[in-house]
Design a protein around this motif. Structure first.
Motif, PDB file in Angstrom:
ATOM      1  N   ALA A  96       2.105  -3.238   2.940  1.00 51.43           N
ATOM      2  CA  ALA A  96       1.798  -3.962   1.576  1.00 51.43           C
ATOM      3  C   ALA A  96       1.884  -5.505   1.929  1.00 51.43           C
ATOM      4  O   ALA A  96       0.871  -6.097   1.245  1.00 51.43           O
ATOM      5  N   HIS A  97       2.517  -5.971   2.574  1.00 48.85           N
ATOM      6  CA  HIS A  97       3.070  -7.376   2.974  1.00 48.85           C
ATOM      7  C   HIS A  97       1.694  -8.087   3.669  1.00 48.85           C
ATOM      8  O   HIS A  97       1.385  -9.168   3.441  1.00 48.85           O
ATOM      9  N   VAL A  98       1.097  -7.225   4.557  1.00 47.67           N
ATOM     10  CA  VAL A  98      -0.203  -7.630   5.318  1.00 47.67           C
ATOM     11  C   VAL A  98      -1.412  -7.397   4.789  1.00 47.67           C
ATOM     12  O   VAL A  98      -2.416  -7.863   5.328  1.00 47.67           O
ATOM     13  N   ALA A  99      -1.418  -6.561   3.799  1.00 49.46           N
ATOM     14  CA  ALA A  99      -2.701  -6.128   3.285  1.00 49.46           C
ATOM     15  C   ALA A  99      -3.415  -7.430   2.592  1.00 49.46           C
ATOM     16  O   ALA A  99      -2.790  -8.221   2.023  1.00 49.46           O
ATOM     17  N   PRO A 100      -4.807  -7.247   2.506  1.00 52.05           N
ATOM     18  CA  PRO A 100      -5.567  -8.606   2.033  1.00 52.05           C
ATOM     19  C   PRO A 100      -4.821  -8.637   0.560  1.00 52.05           C
ATOM     20  O   PRO A 100      -4.938  -7.564  -0.208  1.00 52.05           O
ATOM     21  N   GLY A 101      -4.420  -9.945   0.331  1.00 50.12           N
ATOM     22  CA  GLY A 101      -4.157 -10.370  -1.112  1.00 50.12           C
ATOM     23  C   GLY A 101      -3.025  -9.728  -1.712  1.00 50.12           C
ATOM     24  O   GLY A 101      -2.466  -9.489  -2.683  1.00 50.12           O
ATOM     25  N   GLY A 102      -2.256  -9.076  -0.510  1.00 50.63           N
ATOM     26  CA  GLY A 102      -1.053  -8.184  -0.704  1.00 50.63           C
ATOM     27  C   GLY A 102       0.227  -9.183  -1.051  1.00 50.63           C
ATOM     28  O   GLY A 102       0.323 -10.091  -0.530  1.00 50.63           O
ATOM     29  N   THR A 103       1.018  -8.521  -1.802  1.00 47.51           N
ATOM     30  CA  THR A 103       2.300  -9.236  -2.227  1.00 47.51           C
ATOM     31  C   THR A 103       3.211  -7.891  -1.895  1.00 47.51           C
ATOM     32  O   THR A 103       3.109  -6.742  -2.049  1.00 47.51           O
ATOM     33  N   ALA A 104       4.420  -8.464  -1.339  1.00 46.59           N
ATOM     34  CA  ALA A 104       5.408  -7.375  -1.015  1.00 46.59           C
ATOM     35  C   ALA A 104       6.039  -6.818  -2.129  1.00 46.59           C
ATOM     36  O   ALA A 104       6.619  -7.299  -3.233  1.00 46.59           O
ATOM     37  N   PRO A 105       5.930  -5.483  -2.207  1.00 42.97           N
ATOM     38  CA  PRO A 105       6.709  -4.649  -3.417  1.00 42.97           C
ATOM     39  C   PRO A 105       8.049  -4.894  -3.161  1.00 42.97           C
ATOM     40  O   PRO A 105       8.576  -5.168  -1.916  1.00 42.97           O
ATOM     41  N   THR A 106       8.843  -4.460  -4.230  1.00 49.16           N
ATOM     42  CA  THR A 106      10.148  -4.800  -4.064  1.00 49.16           C
ATOM     43  C   THR A 106      11.043  -3.855  -3.265  1.00 49.16           C
ATOM     44  O   THR A 106      12.001  -3.999  -2.529  1.00 49.16           O
ATOM     45  N   ASP A 107      10.355  -2.576  -2.973  1.00 51.57           N
ATOM     46  CA  ASP A 107      11.008  -1.580  -2.171  1.00 51.57           C
ATOM     47  C   ASP A 107      10.022  -0.333  -1.783  1.00 51.57           C
ATOM     48  O   ASP A 107       8.899  -0.509  -2.055  1.00 51.57           O
ATOM     49  N   ASP A 108      10.604   0.121  -0.430  1.00 49.11           N
ATOM     50  CA  ASP A 108       9.511   1.113   0.046  1.00 49.11           C
ATOM     51  C   ASP A 108       9.176   2.245  -0.781  1.00 49.11           C
ATOM     52  O   ASP A 108       7.736   2.769  -0.634  1.00 49.11           O
ATOM     53  N   ARG A 109       9.796   2.494  -1.720  1.00 49.74           N
ATOM     54  CA  ARG A 109       9.453   3.692  -2.453  1.00 49.74           C
ATOM     55  C   ARG A 109       8.229   3.170  -3.461  1.00 49.74           C
ATOM     56  O   ARG A 109       7.276   4.186  -3.669  1.00 49.74           O
ATOM     57  N   ALA A 110       8.349   2.116  -3.945  1.00 48.03           N
ATOM     58  CA  ALA A 110       7.145   1.532  -4.930  1.00 48.03           C
ATOM     59  C   ALA A 110       5.927   1.709  -4.004  1.00 48.03           C
ATOM     60  O   ALA A 110       4.832   1.941  -4.402  1.00 48.03           O
ATOM     61  N   ALA A 111       5.970   1.122  -2.818  1.00 47.56           N
ATOM     62  CA  ALA A 111       4.819   0.948  -1.731  1.00 47.56           C
ATOM     63  C   ALA A 111       4.226   2.362  -1.443  1.00 47.56           C
ATOM     64  O   ALA A 111       3.120   2.628  -1.264  1.00 47.56           O
ATOM     65  N   ALA A 112       5.375   3.338  -1.175  1.00 51.97           N
ATOM     66  CA  ALA A 112       4.985   4.521  -0.697  1.00 51.97           C
ATOM     67  C   ALA A 112       4.151   5.387  -1.969  1.00 51.97           C
ATOM     68  O   ALA A 112       3.588   6.461  -1.524  1.00 51.97           O
ATOM     69  N   ALA A 113       4.555   4.883  -3.054  1.00 49.13           N
ATOM     70  CA  ALA A 113       3.901   5.760  -4.159  1.00 49.13           C
ATOM     71  C   ALA A 113       2.286   5.986  -3.877  1.00 49.13           C
ATOM     72  O   ALA A 113       1.719   6.749  -4.335  1.00 49.13           O
ATOM     73  N   ASP A 114       1.629   4.906  -3.393  1.00 48.86           N
ATOM     74  CA  ASP A 114       0.174   4.906  -3.308  1.00 48.86           C
ATOM     75  C   ASP A 114      -0.254   4.459  -1.799  1.00 48.86           C
ATOM     76  O   ASP A 114      -0.892   3.589  -1.586  1.00 48.86           O
ATOM     77  N   ILE A 115       0.037   5.533  -0.755  1.00 47.06           N
ATOM     78  CA  ILE A 115       0.008   5.121   0.639  1.00 47.06           C
ATOM     79  C   ILE A 115      -1.906   5.058   0.852  1.00 47.06           C
ATOM     80  O   ILE A 115      -2.078   4.302   1.576  1.00 47.06           O
ATOM     81  N   GLY A 116      -2.265   6.000   0.094  1.00 43.40           N
ATOM     82  CA  GLY A 116      -3.753   6.251   0.234  1.00 43.40           C
ATOM     83  C   GLY A 116      -4.545   4.909  -0.205  1.00 43.40           C
ATOM     84  O   GLY A 116      -5.422   4.147   0.772  1.00 43.40           O
TER      85      GLY A 116
END
Ligand code: KDG
Length: 325
Positions: A198-218
């Motif tokens: 999520a951190h390196v995705a274009p326009g991405g901001t680091a989510p606060t934790d892995d679970r938040a990011a994992a919520a929408d891996i697709g």
């Protein structure tokens, strides 16, 4: 067989002999560690020829790094830099397999890596080049080395693997997002936790934790690969991993193991995956090996020492390698 080529910094590693702060724990273990040599040793144990390039100081830890990694069958091309010391890392065991790490690496020999340290032909003749997001955050010359190697790999049509491996102590989040985004954006094969990706995705901001990011891996992987041209491996630790390739998501479960030390498990996972990649294995087969390598690495102390051979992987899968349901 053409070798895999990797490069980066390997440091001396002092690990507390028991759980607790090194303000109090007096007994310690001396070893070495570095993400890219961790991957290289794992690949070598899996029978894949591999070359590592790095700089070490003209000191005991530097000699230890060269001897130890070479002793594992890795083709070591280490410059001895007489103007800087080998970097050092301290590891405090905090219990339940977790550790706190402190770096003493600013200005180290390893951080002085330069583009000229990578001889002609080594990139061009490699089966695959593997870089991590640690290296470009070490120094300007290390960042230039990564850019040069990426350019050479692309020009020669050599497959480029990048593990985002964001170390927050090396650079503030906004700097890392830009530098690692540039590196990861060139990769044919990309590894990272949901948070790192999520951190390196274009326009991405680091989510606060892995679970938040994992919520929408697709959504995450599609943002990273709108053209559907690359392979993205999402590392989720004990929860397993997901691969995105050709617009398809493939999931594989992790393994239930008694965790002793998780440091280095991500590198073993990457090596397991790459060992299949260079042989053209299917995504499913690469993932299965990667998950097993990561799990075995967690069962013993050290950043790389527990790297399994194919026979040890078979034994693990035949006995204790229960998948997490
Ligand atoms: O992946 C394990 C590594 O973090 C460790 O061995 C040292 O390369 C290292 C780093 O920079 O943290």
């Amino acid at each position: 067989d053409s070798p895999v080529l990797t490069l980066g910094e390997t440091m001396g590693l002092i690990t507390g002999g028991r759980i607790g702060s090194l303000a109090h724990v007096s007994d310690a273990h001396v070893g070495i560690g570095g993400s890219e040599t961790n991957v290289a040793v794992s690949l070598s144990r899996l029978g894949v020829p591999v070359t590592w390039i790095g700089r070490v100081g003209d000191d005991s830890l530097g000699r230890r790094i060269v001897r130890e990694v070479r002793g594992e069958g890795v083709d070591v091309r280490a410059q001895v830099d007489v103007d800087a010391a080998t970097g050092l890392m301290l590891k405090e065991l905090t219990g339940q397999g977790t550790a706190r790490v402190y770096y003493y690496r600013a200005g180290s020999a390893g951080s002085r890596l330069a583009a000229a340290d990578v001889p002609a032909g080594l990139v061009e003749n490699a089966a695959l080049v593997h870089l991590t997001g640690i290296t470009p955050l070490l120094s300007d010359s290390a960042r230039e080395t990564c850019r040069s190697v990426v350019g050479r790999a692309r020009a020669a049509g050599v497959r480029l693997s990048v593990d985002v491996n964001y170390r927050s102590t090396l650079a503030p989040a906004h700097v890392a997002a830009e530098v690692l985004g540039e590196l990861a954006g060139q990769a044919d094969l990309m590894f990272g936790s949901p948070d790192e990706l999520a951190h390196v995705a274009p326009g991405g901001t680091a989510p606060t934790d892995d679970r938040a990011a994992a919520a929408d891996i697709g959504a995450l992987v599609r943002a990273l690969d709108p053209g559907g041209t690359r392979e993205i491996v999402v590392k989720r630790g004990a929860d397993g991993a997901t691969v995105y390739r050709d617009g398809v998501l493939v999931d594989a479960p992790g393994h239930r193991v008694d965790v002793v030390d998780t440091v280095g498990a991500g590198d073993a996972f990457v090596a397991g995956y790459l060992s299949g990649d260079v042989h053209g294995w299917s995504v499913e087969k690469k993932l299965a090996r990667a998950n097993a390598c990561g799990a075995v690495m967690c069962t013993m102390p050290g950043d790389w020492e527990a790297a399994p051979t194919p026979a040890e992987l078979d034994a693990f899968l035949a006995s204790g390698g229960d998948p997490v349901q």
